[in-house]
Design a protein around this motif. Structure first.
Motif, mmCIF file in Angstrom:
data_model
loop_
_atom_site.group_PDB
_atom_site.id
_atom_site.type_symbol
_atom_site.label_atom_id
_atom_site.label_comp_id
_atom_site.label_asym_id
_atom_site.label_seq_id
_atom_site.Cartn_x
_atom_site.Cartn_y
_atom_site.Cartn_z
ATOM 1 N N LEU A 305 0.834 -1.208 0.000
ATOM 2 C CA LEU A 305 0.000 0.000 0.000
ATOM 3 C C LEU A 305 0.869 1.258 0.000
ATOM 4 N N ILE A 306 2.034 1.167 0.643
ATOM 5 C CA ILE A 306 2.951 2.317 0.618
ATOM 6 C C ILE A 306 3.479 2.527 -0.801
ATOM 7 N N TYR A 307 3.802 1.409 -1.461
ATOM 8 C CA TYR A 307 4.245 1.490 -2.856
ATOM 9 C C TYR A 307 3.196 2.212 -3.705
ATOM 10 N N GLU A 308 1.927 1.818 -3.535
ATOM 11 C CA GLU A 308 0.841 2.430 -4.302
ATOM 12 C C GLU A 308 0.696 3.924 -3.977
ATOM 13 N N TYR A 309 0.798 4.203 -2.681
ATOM 14 C CA TYR A 309 0.664 5.593 -2.220
ATOM 15 C C TYR A 309 1.755 6.463 -2.854
ATOM 16 N N LEU A 310 2.987 5.967 -2.810
ATOM 17 C CA LEU A 310 4.110 6.712 -3.394
ATOM 18 C C LEU A 310 3.901 6.905 -4.893
ATOM 19 N N LYS A 311 3.481 5.821 -5.545
ATOM 20 C CA LYS A 311 3.315 5.870 -6.993
ATOM 21 C C LYS A 311 2.258 6.901 -7.393
ATOM 22 N N SER A 312 1.178 6.936 -6.634
ATOM 23 C CA SER A 312 0.103 7.883 -6.962
ATOM 24 C C SER A 312 0.566 9.324 -6.770
ATOM 25 N N ARG A 313 1.664 9.515 -6.022
ATOM 26 C CA ARG A 313 2.202 10.870 -5.813
ATOM 27 C C ARG A 313 3.517 11.092 -6.562
ATOM 28 N N GLY A 314 3.758 10.254 -7.572
ATOM 29 C CA GLY A 314 4.878 10.515 -8.473
ATOM 30 C C GLY A 314 6.230 9.992 -8.015
ATOM 31 N N VAL A 315 6.253 9.111 -7.008
ATOM 32 C CA VAL A 315 7.533 8.517 -6.576
ATOM 33 C C VAL A 315 7.461 7.009 -6.808
ATOM 34 N N LEU A 316 8.346 6.524 -7.650
ATOM 35 C CA LEU A 316 8.303 5.113 -8.021
ATOM 36 C C LEU A 316 9.428 4.348 -7.330
ATOM 37 N N VAL A 317 9.077 3.413 -6.444
ATOM 38 C CA VAL A 317 10.069 2.514 -5.841
ATOM 39 C C VAL A 317 9.728 1.102 -6.307
ATOM 40 N N ARG A 318 10.490 0.105 -5.893
ATOM 41 C CA ARG A 318 10.216 -1.259 -6.354
ATOM 42 C C ARG A 318 9.582 -2.065 -5.232
ATOM 43 N N TYR A 319 8.381 -2.566 -5.519
ATOM 44 C CA TYR A 319 7.751 -3.489 -4.573
ATOM 45 C C TYR A 319 8.131 -4.902 -4.971
ATOM 46 N N MET A 320 8.673 -5.663 -4.043
ATOM 47 C CA MET A 320 9.063 -7.039 -4.328
ATOM 48 C C MET A 320 8.346 -7.962 -3.356
ATOM 49 N N ASN A 321 7.803 -9.046 -3.895
ATOM 50 C CA ASN A 321 7.177 -10.042 -3.035
ATOM 51 C C ASN A 321 7.760 -11.407 -3.370
ATOM 52 N N TYR A 322 8.502 -11.970 -2.441
ATOM 53 C CA TYR A 322 9.164 -13.248 -2.688
ATOM 54 C C TYR A 322 8.404 -14.364 -1.981
ATOM 55 N N PRO A 323 7.838 -15.284 -2.759
ATOM 56 C CA PRO A 323 7.109 -16.400 -2.148
ATOM 57 C C PRO A 323 7.962 -17.095 -1.080
ATOM 58 N N LEU A 324 7.360 -17.420 0.043
ATOM 59 C CA LEU A 324 8.008 -18.100 1.166
ATOM 60 C C LEU A 324 9.080 -17.256 1.846
ATOM 61 N N TRP A 325 9.209 -15.991 1.467
ATOM 62 C CA TRP A 325 10.210 -15.161 2.105
ATOM 63 C C TRP A 325 9.559 -13.884 2.658
ATOM 64 N N GLY A 326 8.777 -13.223 1.823
ATOM 65 C CA GLY A 326 8.108 -12.015 2.286
ATOM 66 C C GLY A 326 8.284 -10.871 1.317
ATOM 67 N N ASP A 327 7.642 -9.747 1.658
ATOM 68 C CA ASP A 327 7.708 -8.639 0.724
ATOM 69 C C ASP A 327 8.393 -7.426 1.337
ATOM 70 N N GLY A 328 8.720 -6.456 0.491
ATOM 71 C CA GLY A 328 9.392 -5.253 0.958
ATOM 72 C C GLY A 328 9.495 -4.240 -0.157
ATOM 73 N N LEU A 329 10.049 -3.095 0.195
ATOM 74 C CA LEU A 329 10.273 -2.047 -0.795
ATOM 75 C C LEU A 329 11.766 -1.904 -1.015
ATOM 76 N N ARG A 330 12.168 -1.982 -2.264
ATOM 77 C CA ARG A 330 13.564 -1.689 -2.583
ATOM 78 C C ARG A 330 13.612 -0.260 -3.114
ATOM 79 N N ILE A 331 14.342 0.579 -2.396
ATOM 80 C CA ILE A 331 14.404 1.998 -2.768
ATOM 81 C C ILE A 331 15.809 2.323 -3.275
ATOM 82 N N SER A 332 15.899 2.752 -4.531
ATOM 83 C CA SER A 332 17.203 3.128 -5.086
ATOM 84 C C SER A 332 17.618 4.478 -4.530
ATOM 85 N N VAL A 333 18.925 4.666 -4.381
ATOM 86 C CA VAL A 333 19.433 5.941 -3.886
ATOM 87 C C VAL A 333 19.380 6.960 -5.017
ATOM 88 N N GLY A 334 18.537 7.978 -4.831
ATOM 89 C CA GLY A 334 18.465 9.066 -5.804
ATOM 90 C C GLY A 334 19.289 10.237 -5.322
#
Ligand SMILES: *Cc1c(COP(=O)(O)O)cnc(C)c1O
Length: 352
Positions: A305-334
């Motif tokens: 939901l944070i990924y979606e929120y950011l995207k709707s406000r013009g900030v694109l990060v990477r949402y990753m969901n790894y089966p059997l491991w979990g999900d997270g946000l990968r944020i590149s250093v800008g």
């Protein structure tokens, strides 16, 4: 007509790269670990020079000028360097050269998922060895199997940004029954490279990219450092002219400008450490990163939901969901400004 396509291809899903939005949309793009800064001006000078002499001739199929530049920079023989159209091309050449149909390729998990796609295209099998929860590697990573032909290890790893210590890598390489590829796409943001291990341990090969630390993702250039004998075999596998005249000249200029790299590295690392601290202060779990991105998980907020929120406000990060491991946000250093915008929005979202 699809029945004529090889079954390995029909059954695979295909690697999906991170989203590349239209530059006109002015998105704050923190999703594919590109470098936010312009590359060295020497790169653009070198490209202009190539353009002036024209493009009617084929490029040097062996990219000798570039291999000599690597030799000056890292003290390896030019014959130990293999050039590729991006390091993805290097990974393709490696898979084609080492892993036959039905044979086994090993990779850690979670990691860069392209490795598995390469195995699938080859009709080879791939095997995941899960990282421990602290992103160290279990001994199982070097256990021998009869059909094991190649092992990929990105170091620093993506999405975690964590590294396996060099001592441990050497230990793994010595126990493995096959070659070990250290994918050093992010190593310029870390402390230690394994390039100097190649000379002493033939089983170790090191892949490098210009897409992240040299700000040249749009150019497509990467290389491998391996033993002279192995490089000679892999030259047979690559396309004759896999690197064009522009990219060879540009990469040669980039790797020769050590000052630019040092300055860029300092800026990125400072911003990365600030990003890490601020995300931790907001309540995220963030492993210490040695790359140009951070991996952010949260124990009780749905990060999608944070990924979606950011995207709707013009900030694109990477949402990753790894089966059997979990999900997270990968944020590149800008840039500092981009990271400030990103953190501000996340703070708005999590603090009611
Ligand atoms: C980005 C990346 C690559 C690809 O690099 P290119 O040179 O752009 O092909 C390879 N390996 C890892 C782990 C990466 O993150």
């Amino acid at each position: 007509m699809c029945r004529y396509i090889r079954p390995e291809i029909l059954s695979m899903s295909g690697y999906v790269p991170g989203e590349q939005p239209d530059p006109q949309d002015n998105v704050v793009k923190l999703n594919t670990n590109e470098n936010p800064y312009r590359s060295s001006e020497k790169v653009y000078d070198a490209i202009r020079l190539v353009l002036e002499s024209g493009l009617s001739r084929y490029p040097d199929p062996l990219a000798l000028g570039f291999r000599e530049a690597v030799s000056r920079r890292y003290g390896v023989d030019p014959s130990m360097v293999l050039c590729g159209n991006g390091s993805d091309d290097i990974l393709t050449i490696l898979t084609r050269a080492f892993v036959g149909g039905g044979e086994l390729l090993r990779l850690p998990y979670p990691t860069y998922i392209l490795y598995r796609s390469l195995a699938e295209i080859q009709g080879a099998k791939s095997e995941f060895v899960y990282f421990n929860k602290d992103w160290s590697l279990p001994d199982e990573f070097y256990s021998g199997k009869a059909d094991l032909r190649l092992v990929f290890l990105p170091n620093p790893n993506s999405p975690s940004g964590t590294t396996i210590p060099k001592k441990r890598i050497l230990e793994i390489a010595e126990q493995l029954p096959c070659p070990l590829v250290i994918d050093e796409a992010y190593v310029d943001f870390a402390e230690d490279s394994c390039i100097d291990l190649v000379g002493s341990c033939e089983r170790i090969m090191v892949a490098r990219s210009f897409s992240k630390s040299y700000s040249l993702a749009g150019l497509r250039f990467g290389y491998l450092v391996a033993s002279t004998e192995l490089v000679a075999q892999m030259l047979k596998v690559k396309d004759s002219y896999n690197c064009d005249a522009i990219s060879i000249a540009a990469a040669t200029a980039a790797i020769s400008d050590e000052f630019w790299l040092t300055e860029n590295r300092k800026k990125i690392i400072a911003t990365r450490n600030r990003l890490t601290n601020e995300m931790r202060a907001i309540g995220f779990n963030v492993p210490d990163s040695n790359a140009n991105f951070t991996w952010n998980t949260h124990s009780n907020i749905d990060v999608r939901l944070i990924y979606e929120y950011l995207k709707s406000r013009g900030v694109l990060v990477r949402y990753m969901n790894y089966p059997l491991w979990g999900d997270g946000l990968r944020i590149s250093v800008g840039t500092d400004d981009q990271i400030d915008q990103c953190i501000k929005l996340i703070r708005q979202y999590v603090t009611p």
